[in-house]
Design an enzyme around this catalytic site. Sequence first.
Site, PDB file in Angstrom:
ATOM      1  N   ASP A 185      -2.353  -1.047  10.331  1.00  0.00           N
ATOM      2  CA  ASP A 185      -2.467  -1.062   8.864  1.00  0.00           C
ATOM      3  C   ASP A 185      -3.061  -2.354   8.320  1.00  0.00           C
ATOM      4  OD1 ASP A 185      -1.497   1.431   8.437  1.00  0.00           O
ATOM      5  OD2 ASP A 185       0.531   0.800   7.911  1.00  0.00           O
ATOM      6  N   LYS A 240       0.854  -1.214   0.000  1.00  0.00           N
ATOM      7  CA  LYS A 240       0.000   0.000   0.000  1.00  0.00           C
ATOM      8  C   LYS A 240       0.872   1.239   0.000  1.00  0.00           C
ATOM      9  CE  LYS A 240       0.782   1.468   4.439  1.00  0.00           C
ATOM     10  NZ  LYS A 240       1.548   2.695   4.718  1.00  0.00           N
TER      11      LYS A 240
HETATM   12  O1  C5P Z   1      -0.328  -0.595  15.051  1.00  0.00           O
HETATM   13  P1  C5P Z   1       1.093  -0.872  14.752  1.00  0.00           P
HETATM   14  O2  C5P Z   1       1.657  -2.007  15.570  1.00  0.00           O
HETATM   15  O3  C5P Z   1       1.383  -1.059  13.289  1.00  0.00           O
HETATM   16  O4  C5P Z   1       1.896   0.425  15.151  1.00  0.00           O
HETATM   17  C1  C5P Z   1       3.296   0.440  15.307  1.00  0.00           C
HETATM   18  C2  C5P Z   1       3.677   1.586  16.226  1.00  0.00           C
HETATM   19  O5  C5P Z   1       3.406   2.832  15.584  1.00  0.00           O
HETATM   20  C3  C5P Z   1       2.881   1.628  17.521  1.00  0.00           C
HETATM   21  O6  C5P Z   1       3.510   0.866  18.512  1.00  0.00           O
HETATM   22  C4  C5P Z   1       2.886   3.094  17.854  1.00  0.00           C
HETATM   23  O7  C5P Z   1       4.100   3.442  18.488  1.00  0.00           O
HETATM   24  C5  C5P Z   1       2.885   3.770  16.504  1.00  0.00           C
HETATM   25  N1  C5P Z   1       1.520   4.174  16.063  1.00  0.00           N
HETATM   26  C6  C5P Z   1       0.908   5.252  16.669  1.00  0.00           C
HETATM   27  N2  C5P Z   1      -0.334   5.645  16.246  1.00  0.00           N
HETATM   28  C7  C5P Z   1      -0.959   5.006  15.237  1.00  0.00           C
HETATM   29  C8  C5P Z   1      -0.342   3.909  14.602  1.00  0.00           C
HETATM   30  C9  C5P Z   1       0.905   3.520  15.036  1.00  0.00           C
HETATM   31  O8  C5P Z   1       1.455   5.859  17.594  1.00  0.00           O
HETATM   32  N3  C5P Z   1      -2.153   5.422  14.845  1.00  0.00           N
END
Ligand code: C5P
Length: 305
Positions: A135, A10
């Site tokens: 994502d 993406k």
């Molecule tokens: O959700 P995911 O594990 O992909 O996110 C990775 C990191 O990115 C999270 O641990 C967080 O630190 C940050 N993040 C965030 N806000 C979001 C998405 C991700 O702070 N909306």
Amino acid sequence: MKLRCRSYAKINWTLDVLGVRPDGYHELRTVLQTIDLHDELWFERVQSGIQLSSNEPALPLDETNLVYRAAELFRRSKGVTAGVRVHINKRIPMGAGLGGGSSNAAVTLLALQRVWQVSVDAGELIELAATLGSDVPCFLYGGTVLGLGRGAEVYPLPDYFCPYVLVVVPPIHVSTSEVYAWLRHRLTTYTAPAKIADCCAAVLRTYQPWFSNSGGGGWKEASTNDLEPVVVNLYPEVGRMLQQMQRLGARLVRMSGSGAAAIAVFESESMLSHGQAELSQAPWRTIRTRTVGRDEYWASWIINE
Ligand code: C5P
């Protein structure tokens, strides 16, 4: 039972970070888009266990891999006793903001329903996907997708078709959590809007001019990525890369997600070829691609069964 699947990457057309949420994540308004660049995942049902292999030596094959985590989560939540062997043929650059790991996780959830012959209803599927990462749910739709909340609350949008997209990937592995942590210094605390419907309507209004604009102008104004200045600050090479891309005559140059890959959208194939040739001396990988709409996504995710 064997299944061979495409797992698409993406890009983000827009990514607005509104503030820090009470759960520590960031409140996003993002429009995501699947592109033709894809990994291939080969699933094979086995008696027990989850076994991963890959053509990519740098890919961890243990329980930190999102394919492993997706399979484990599926198995636990549905009480499955059978196992699976998954070969991951990696083509999507890793740690580049192109959602490769998230896409692999979503495809694993879809594929295992067939491999293990256990169906999961749509609501549960979205919940499992959101548990795996912000994502992941967008890959349960494919095409052009609106992401709200921490990005995991997804709504399908009309597909936006761009046939001439160049992805440029610098040799920089960005940590998403590090980028958000740097951004946090500048943000105030987020207060949730009273009604989800108001929130969605506001977002749709924001993106309306962008979606109705097929003539060429207005792209640069409509597309944003609040993480881009943070990454440019952390990695000056990304700034140099974006500057060089700006000179290629593209309609739009924008970093994808938390980077460091960026896209350039061109008006014609010849401009795309010219742009790619201009970057041939640069130390960055270039990948020609195009958008993949929702119909194509669903017609092509299974290669063979
Ligand atoms: O959700 P995911 O594990 O992909 O996110 C990775 C990191 O990115 C999270 O641990 C967080 O630190 C940050 N993040 C965030 N806000 C979001 C998405 C991700 O702070 N909306």
